[in-house]
Design a protein around this motif. Sequence first.
Motif, mmCIF file in Angstrom:
data_model
loop_
_atom_site.group_PDB
_atom_site.id
_atom_site.type_symbol
_atom_site.label_atom_id
_atom_site.label_comp_id
_atom_site.label_asym_id
_atom_site.label_seq_id
_atom_site.Cartn_x
_atom_site.Cartn_y
_atom_site.Cartn_z
ATOM 1 N N ASP A 146 0.387 -1.014 0.348
ATOM 2 C CA ASP A 146 -0.193 -0.444 0.084
ATOM 3 C C ASP A 146 0.556 1.572 -0.107
ATOM 4 O O ASP A 146 1.444 1.674 1.041
ATOM 5 N N TYR A 147 0.927 2.033 -1.245
ATOM 6 C CA TYR A 147 1.937 3.308 -1.322
ATOM 7 C C TYR A 147 1.430 3.875 -0.843
ATOM 8 O O TYR A 147 2.134 5.111 -0.003
ATOM 9 N N ARG A 148 0.604 4.041 -0.204
ATOM 10 C CA ARG A 148 -0.470 5.357 0.453
ATOM 11 C C ARG A 148 0.051 5.416 1.684
ATOM 12 O O ARG A 148 -0.847 6.227 2.859
ATOM 13 N N TYR A 149 0.248 3.987 2.592
ATOM 14 C CA TYR A 149 0.348 3.703 3.903
ATOM 15 C C TYR A 149 1.274 4.884 4.052
ATOM 16 O O TYR A 149 2.624 5.256 3.441
ATOM 17 N N SER A 150 1.425 4.981 5.461
ATOM 18 C CA SER A 150 2.223 6.393 6.250
ATOM 19 C C SER A 150 2.171 6.390 7.402
ATOM 20 O O SER A 150 3.251 7.558 8.519
ATOM 21 N N GLY A 151 1.879 5.185 8.069
ATOM 22 C CA GLY A 151 1.953 5.165 9.670
ATOM 23 C C GLY A 151 3.022 4.431 10.087
ATOM 24 O O GLY A 151 3.820 4.098 9.116
ATOM 25 N N ALA A 173 7.957 5.999 11.445
ATOM 26 C CA ALA A 173 6.999 5.839 10.086
ATOM 27 C C ALA A 173 7.124 6.236 8.712
ATOM 28 O O ALA A 173 7.073 5.014 7.851
ATOM 29 N N ASP A 174 8.423 6.897 8.935
ATOM 30 C CA ASP A 174 8.790 6.999 7.457
ATOM 31 C C ASP A 174 10.377 5.855 7.306
ATOM 32 O O ASP A 174 11.305 6.236 6.346
ATOM 33 N N SER A 175 10.441 4.992 8.596
ATOM 34 C CA SER A 175 11.442 3.784 7.592
ATOM 35 C C SER A 175 10.913 2.510 7.461
ATOM 36 O O SER A 175 9.456 1.851 7.812
ATOM 37 N N ASP A 176 12.116 2.003 6.333
ATOM 38 C CA ASP A 176 11.215 0.444 5.623
ATOM 39 C C ASP A 176 12.579 -0.050 6.038
ATOM 40 O O ASP A 176 12.894 -1.743 5.489
ATOM 41 N N THR A 177 13.786 -0.208 7.070
ATOM 42 C CA THR A 177 14.658 -0.929 7.522
ATOM 43 C C THR A 177 14.749 -0.763 8.811
ATOM 44 O O THR A 177 14.299 -0.165 9.847
ATOM 45 N N PHE A 178 15.149 -2.175 9.563
ATOM 46 C CA PHE A 178 15.716 -2.030 11.188
ATOM 47 C C PHE A 178 16.553 -3.038 11.348
ATOM 48 O O PHE A 178 16.647 -3.838 10.762
ATOM 49 N N THR A 179 17.748 -2.799 12.048
ATOM 50 C CA THR A 179 19.090 -3.312 12.462
ATOM 51 C C THR A 179 18.812 -3.527 13.977
ATOM 52 O O THR A 179 18.318 -2.537 14.255
ATOM 53 N N PHE A 180 18.622 -5.332 13.969
ATOM 54 C CA PHE A 180 18.605 -5.313 15.672
ATOM 55 C C PHE A 180 19.934 -6.809 15.935
ATOM 56 O O PHE A 180 19.961 -7.069 15.014
ATOM 57 N N SER A 181 19.623 -7.184 17.112
ATOM 58 C CA SER A 181 20.228 -7.964 18.011
ATOM 59 C C SER A 181 20.232 -8.937 18.390
ATOM 60 O O SER A 181 19.930 -9.112 19.766
#
Length: 227
Positions: A146-151, A173-181
């Motif tokens: 959903d390219y309109r999703y902004s949450g 909300a503006d991220s599409d990546t996340f790094t964790f351990s």
Amino acid sequence: MSLIIFVYPFVTLGQYEVLEARKVKNQQGDKVKKGDFLSKEDAISIDEKGYLTLDVESAMHMKLAAGHYLVGAESARHNKWYETHLNLTKELKKKGMIMCKFTYKTLVVPGSDRHFEVDRIELDQKNVTVINSDTASLTLKWANPDYRYSGGYHLVIRDFYNNGFIDLIEIDADSDTFTFSPGKYDHKHMYYNIIANDCRASFRYKIQLNTRKAKINRVTTFEDSSN
């Protein structure tokens, strides 16, 4: 007048009643049986295909599979995880995400009863991720159809065998990546997925933690809790 005295069993603090036991021995090599009591100082061994269930401080009984354990250390770990599970459950309930459902578009395979949900959040990772170090990191990248999703999004991490919550991480909300351990958790087998605030989610993918402190929670379950 006769005096009637009722005698109740006395259990000292730090003793745990054995509710189930199969192929369990204490440090002296004696068999541990249902109805026995173990203290925090007791060390036990459970043979292959054996199990042990103890009534500990938390509302959920502690269940152990094959292995070698110090009762006090395992009960402390179990109680701490149970509290974490309850707190994360409450947090998800507040967010309206504990039982939320999303209606996906489905693709039906002609000539069979199989179908595929085609508009889930897409993660780059597809197979089991193996982590061999406490400090190793895992970077997730995803795409929302959903390219309109902004949450915003949440990373949900759970134990693979019993679904007990391990961690819940809110992502900008503006991220599409996340790094964790993953190595900071002590669960050998975990799974994770990404959930958007509108309940659209990715599929679940597995992590295998090959570190010294990793524990298998194959027979521990929080699913029976009413909390």
